[in-house]
Design an enzyme around this catalytic site. Structure first.
Site, short mmCIF file in Angstrom:
data_model
loop_
_atom_site.label_atom_id
_atom_site.label_comp_id
_atom_site.label_asym_id
_atom_site.label_seq_id
_atom_site.Cartn_x
_atom_site.Cartn_y
_atom_site.Cartn_z
N LYS A 4 0.83 -1.21 0.00
CA LYS A 4 0.00 0.00 0.00
C LYS A 4 0.86 1.25 0.00
CE LYS A 4 -4.21 -1.89 1.95
NZ LYS A 4 -5.16 -1.93 3.06
N LYS A 15 -4.75 -11.30 -5.86
CA LYS A 15 -5.98 -11.61 -5.12
C LYS A 15 -7.09 -10.64 -5.49
CE LYS A 15 -5.39 -8.84 -1.07
NZ LYS A 15 -5.64 -8.50 0.26
N LYS A 30 -10.86 -5.13 -2.92
CA LYS A 30 -11.75 -3.95 -2.99
C LYS A 30 -11.01 -2.79 -3.62
CE LYS A 30 -13.52 -4.79 1.62
NZ LYS A 30 -12.61 -4.50 2.72
#
Ligand code: TYM
Length: 336
Positions: free
Chosen positions: A113, A199, A202
Site C-alpha cells: 500500500k 488476489k 476492494k
C-alpha cells in the site's frame, strides 16, 4: 462450559466481494454455533487510505447488513463498530510503545500500500497492524477466522501479545492469551477475475476484477463473460500453470457445494463456452438469497441501529476489563 470465542472484522471500504465472503463471512456463518462470535466493522482501519467522509458511516452500516444477510445470527454473534469502542484506540497506543518499528516495516501489506501512495504515506498505514492486534487481543479470542492475506498480521498480533507478556507478565500467568489463526484451505485466497495471480481486492481500480456481493445478475454475467481465461482445451485445477482456470473452478466448487474430485470430473472435457454459463448460474443462485435478505434488512428503519447499540454494549463488557488488565500491568492506576 463457556464456548470458545472467535473474533474477526472487515474494513468498510467499498463493496464486499466474493473474496470477503468465501475467505471470511461464509466461514463465520459455518462455525457460529460452536463459538461465541465477535464480528466488527474496522472503520478506524478504513481511513488509513483516504475515505469520503459522507460515505464512511453508510459503508459501515452496509457491511453490518451484509454480515446479517449472509447468515450471521445474533443468537450466536455480536456485531459492532470498531470506532464505537474507544478501548481499541487506547490499547493500540499502549501496544505501539512496545512494538519495534522494524516489525511494522516488514509487513507485506504496508509495503504494497505504501508503494501505491508514493510520498504521502500516512503513519496510520504503518501502525495499522498494531491497531489490528488491539482489535483482536481486547477480546481474548481462541481463534481468528480470516483469509490467507491476514496471516502475517495475525503472527504479529501473537508477537505483540508474547512481548507484552514477557515484559510485564509472570511466566506462569501471562497477561494476554495468544490467539490462533483460523484459515480454511478452500476460499482463503480468491483471485482477481482479470489476473489469476493477484488476489481479488476492494482496492483494485477495475470493478471487472471482482464480483461484488450486491452485483445484479446481468453484471455477474457480464463480468464472467469478460474475465480472463486461457486457450487450453479442457479444464483442470492447476495453481501454477493455469491460475485463472484454477480460480474459476475453485469458485464453482465452493459455490455449488461440490468436492474437488467431483468438479474435476465434471469439467475435464469442458471448454470455456460451456463452463462460463454454468459458473454464472451458480454464482447468481448463491448470491440471490443474500441479496434479497440484504435489501430487507436495510429497508427496516432503526433495525441496524439497535443491532449495533446492543453489539457495542456486549463488546465493551469484554473489551474494557481487558484494557484495564493491560493498563494495570503497565503501572497505570485503573479507575474502578
Ligand atoms: P479486509 O477488509 O481486507 O478483508 C476482510 C476479510 O476478507 C478476507 N479477504 C479475502 N479472502 C479470500 N480471498 C480474497 N481475495 C480476500 N480478500 C479479502 C480477508 O482475509 C479478511 O478476512 N485488516 C483486516 C481487517 C481487520 C481485522 C481485524 C481482521 C482489522 N482488524 C482483526 C481480523 C481481526 C482487513 O483489512 O481485512
Amino acid at each position: 462450559m463457556a464456548k470458545p470465542r472467535v473474533l474477526s472484522g472487515i474494513q468498510p471500504t467499498g463493496e464486499l466481494h466474493l473474496g470477503n465472503y468465501l475467505g471470511a463471512i461464509r466461514n463465520w456463518v459455518e462455525i457460529q454455533q460452536d463459538y461465541d462470535s465477535f464480528l466488527f466493522m474496522a472503520d478506524l482501519h478504513a481511513i488509513t487510505v483516504p475515505q469520503d467522509p459522507s460515505q464512511l458511516a453508510a459503508n459501515t452500516y452496509q457491511v453490518a447488513a451484509m454480515y446479517l444477510a449472509a447468515g450471521i445470527d445474533l443468537d450466536y454473534a455480536t456485531i459492532f463498530v470498531q470506532s464505537h469502542i474507544p478501548a481499541h484506540s487506547e490499547l493500540a497506543w499502549l501496544f505501539s510503545c512496545i512494538t519495534p518499528l522494524n516489525w511494522l516495516q516488514d509487513m507485506v501489506q504496508f509495503k504494497e500500500k505504501a508503494i501505491k501512495q508514493a510520498e504521502n504515506v500516512g503513519t496510520g498505514l504503518l501502525t495499522y497492524p498494531v491497531l489490528q492486534a488491539a482489535d483482536i487481543l481486547l477480546y481474548e479470542p481462541d481463534k481468528v477466522p480470516v483469509g490467507e492475506d491476514q496471516k502475517q498480521h495475525l503472527e504479529l498480533t501473537r508477537d505483540i501479545a508474547a512481548r507484552l507478556n514477557y515484559l510485564y507478565g509472570q511466566p506462569d500467568s501471562p497477561i494476554l492469551k495468544l490467539p490462533e489463526p483460523m484459515i480454511r484451505a478452500e476460499g482463503a485466497r480468491v483471485m482477481s477475475l482479470s489476473d489469476g495471480t493477484k488476489k481479488m481486492s476492494k482496492s483494485d481500480p477495475s470493478d471487472l476484477s471482482r464480483i461484488n456481493l450486491l452485483d445484479p445478475p446481468d453484471q455477474i454475467q457480464y463480468k464472467l463473460k469478460r474475465c480472463k481465461t486461457d486457450s487450453v482445451r479442457g479444464l483442470w485445477f492447476d495453481d501454477s500453470e493455469r491460475p485463472e482456470c484454477n480460480n474459476l473452478l475453485g469458485l464453482y466448487m465452493i459455490l455449488s457445494n461440490q468436492t474437488k474430485a467431483a468438479v474435476a470430473v465434471e469439467c475435464q472435457e469442458m471448454g470455456w463456452g460451456q463452463f462460463k454459463p454454468l459458473l454464472t448460474d451458480t454464482v447468481i443462485a448463491a448470491l440471490k438469497p443474500i441479496q434479497d435478505r440484504y435489501h430487507e434488512i436495510v429497508g427496516e428503519p432503526g433495525y441496524l441501529d439497535s443491532v449495533l447499540k446492543q453489539g457495542r454494549e456486549k463488546a465493551e463488557a469484554i473489551a474494557i476489563p481487558t484494557l484495564n488488565k493491560v493498563k494495570a500491568a503497565l503501572g497505570y492506576s485503573v479507575r474502578a
